[in-house]
Design an enzyme around this catalytic site. Structure first.
Site, PDB file in Angstrom:
ATOM      1  N   ASP A  36       0.835  -1.205   0.000  1.00  0.00           N
ATOM      2  CA  ASP A  36       0.000   0.000   0.000  1.00  0.00           C
ATOM      3  C   ASP A  36       0.875   1.263   0.000  1.00  0.00           C
ATOM      4  OD1 ASP A  36      -2.228  -1.653   0.183  1.00  0.00           O
ATOM      5  OD2 ASP A  36      -2.310  -1.530   2.362  1.00  0.00           O
ATOM      6  N   GLU A 204     -11.345  -2.262  -2.039  1.00  0.00           N
ATOM      7  CA  GLU A 204     -10.760  -1.381  -1.034  1.00  0.00           C
ATOM      8  C   GLU A 204      -9.771  -0.437  -1.707  1.00  0.00           C
ATOM      9  OE1 GLU A 204      -8.877  -4.059   1.704  1.00  0.00           O
ATOM     10  OE2 GLU A 204      -7.495  -4.873   0.213  1.00  0.00           O
TER      11      GLU A 204
END
Length: 325
Positions: A36, A204
Site C-alpha cells: 500500500d 478497497e
C-alpha cells in the site's frame, strides 16, 4: 471434438498474448519492499516512499527506480490513537497542501471493523519531523464501512477537499473535510461512492486523481493478501480498476457506463506473467515521467508471501479520457 481441440489450442496460444497486454513494472533497486505505498517527489527532486507495517516506514531515493534506502518512520513509538493495531499502521496517503505534508494512516487489526483513520503533519517529509495529530474517522461493528485505506483529493476550489476510505463491508465512502493549517476536520455528509455487491465485497483502497476536469477513482479489487496461486482464479486476485466522474463526489462509472456503486470498474492493471496481484495503488505527477501509477505486487518467481511484496510503477497514458499503461 476436433473443433473443440482446435479451439482449446487456439485459446491456449492466445493466453500469453492476453496476459502480455501489460508492461512489467518499472525498475526498482535497493530496498524495494512495500505494501500500500504512497509516493511523493519533493521540490528538490528527492523521492519519498511510505508503506504499510511498522509505524509507516519511509524510504528515500534520488530516482524513482532507486536505489531506495530505509530512513525511518512517520510515527515514533505508537499512534496517539488508542486502538488495537496502533503500533503497526496501514495504508499511508501523503498529500501536500499549502506548505504542509499530511500523512493519513489507518489503525486496525486484520478482519476488524474497530478501526480509525489518523494523520500526521510535517513540512519536510523526513523521519523525525512528523507530528501525530490523531483521529479523523472511526468505525465500529455497527458502521456501514471500515475506517481504513484513506485518500484525500482536491475538488473544484482551493478549499474544497474530500476524504474517501473503506475496505470490504459496504466498501468505499466519502465525506468533505476542512483542512486548516495542521488541522483536518471531517464535515460529515458521508456517502457511498463505490461498492462491489458480489461475495464478501472484495474492494478497497480507493485513490482519486483529478485530470482534465474528471476525477478518476482507482480501486483495488479481488483476493488479498493471503494467496494460493495454484487454486485462486487468476481473474479474482488483487487487481486495479478505475471509474470516473465529472464531480469529485460522484457518481462514478466505468468505461462501459456501469456504476462504481454496482460493481463497475475498468481494469487498469492485473496479474500477468510472473507479476501477481498488483494493488494498493496511487498516482502522482513526476516532472521526469508525467503521471505515474504506483502499487505493490508479488513476483511469482520469488514468492507470494506478504513480506515479499515489491514496489511497482508504470507511466500512465491517457487514451480517450481513460488511463492505461
Amino acid at each position: 471434438m476436433l473443433f473443440s481441440a482446435l479451439s482449446t489450442l487456439l485459446l491456449a496460444s492466445l493466453a500469453p498474448v492476453v496476459r502480455a497486454q501489460y508492461p512489467n513494472p518499472g525498475a526498482c533497486s535497493g530496498d524495494c519492499f512495500t505494501h500500500d505505498p504512497a509516493v511523493v517527489k519533493r521540490a528538490d527532486g528527492k523521492y519519498f516512499r511510505f508503506s504499510t507495517l511498522d509505524l509507516i516506514g519511509i524510504w528515500t531515493a534520488n530516482s524513482l527506480s532507486g536505489p531506495w534506502t530505509r530512513s525511518g518512520s512517520v510515527i515514533q513509538g505508537a499512534s496517539v490513537i488508542n486502538l488495537p493495531g496502533n503500533k503497526e499502521l496501514w495504508a499511508p496517503d501523503v498529500v501536500y497542501i499549502r506548505g504542509i505534508y499530511y500523512c493519513f494512516y489507518s489503525v486496525s487489526t486484520s478482519g476488524s471493523q474497530t478501526s480509525a483513520i489518523g494523520y500526521a503533519t510535517s513540512t519536510t517529509l523526513e523521519s523525525g519531523s512528523w507530528k501525530d495529530q490523531g483521529i479523523v474517522v472511526t468505525s465500529t461493528g455497527s458502521s456501514p464501512y471500515n475506517a481504513i485505506d484513506s485518500n484525500v483529493v482536491n475538488g473544484t476550489g482551493p478549499n474544497e477537499w474530500y476524504l474517501q476510505w473503506g475496505s470490504y463491508w459496504n466498501n468505499i465512502y466519502q465525506a468533505r473535510v476542512a483542512i486548516n493549517g495542521e488541522y483536518v476536520f471531517r464535515s460529515g455528509n458521508e456517502h457511498q461512492i463505490a461498492y462491489e455487491p458480489s461475495g464478501n465485497h472484495k474492494m478497497e483502497g480507493a485513490f482519486i486523481w483529478m485530470r482534465d476536469n474528471f476525477w478518476y477513482q482507482f480501486l483495488s479489487k479481488g483476493i488479498c493478501c493471503t494467496y494460493h496461486p495454484d487454486t485462486d482464479p487468476i481473474d479474482q486476485v488483487y487487481h486495479i480498476t478505475v471509474c470516473r466522474s465529472n464531480n469529485p463526489a460522484g457518481p462514478y462509472t466505468d468505461k462501459n457506463g456501469v456504476a462504481c456503486t454496482n460493481g463497475g470498474g475498468t481494469t487498469v492493471l492485473a496479474s500477468h506473467g510472473n507479476i501477481y496481484a498488483p494493488g494498493g495503488q496511487g498516482v502522482f505527477h513526476d516532472d521526469a515521467y508525467g503521471d505515474v501509477l504506483y502499487y505493490h505486487y508479488l513476483d511469482r518467481n520469488v514468492g507470494v508471501d506478504y513480506k515479499q511484496s515489491k514496489f511497482g510503477w508504470n507511466v500512465l497514458k491517457w487514451v480517450d479520457g481513460w488511463p492505461t499503461i
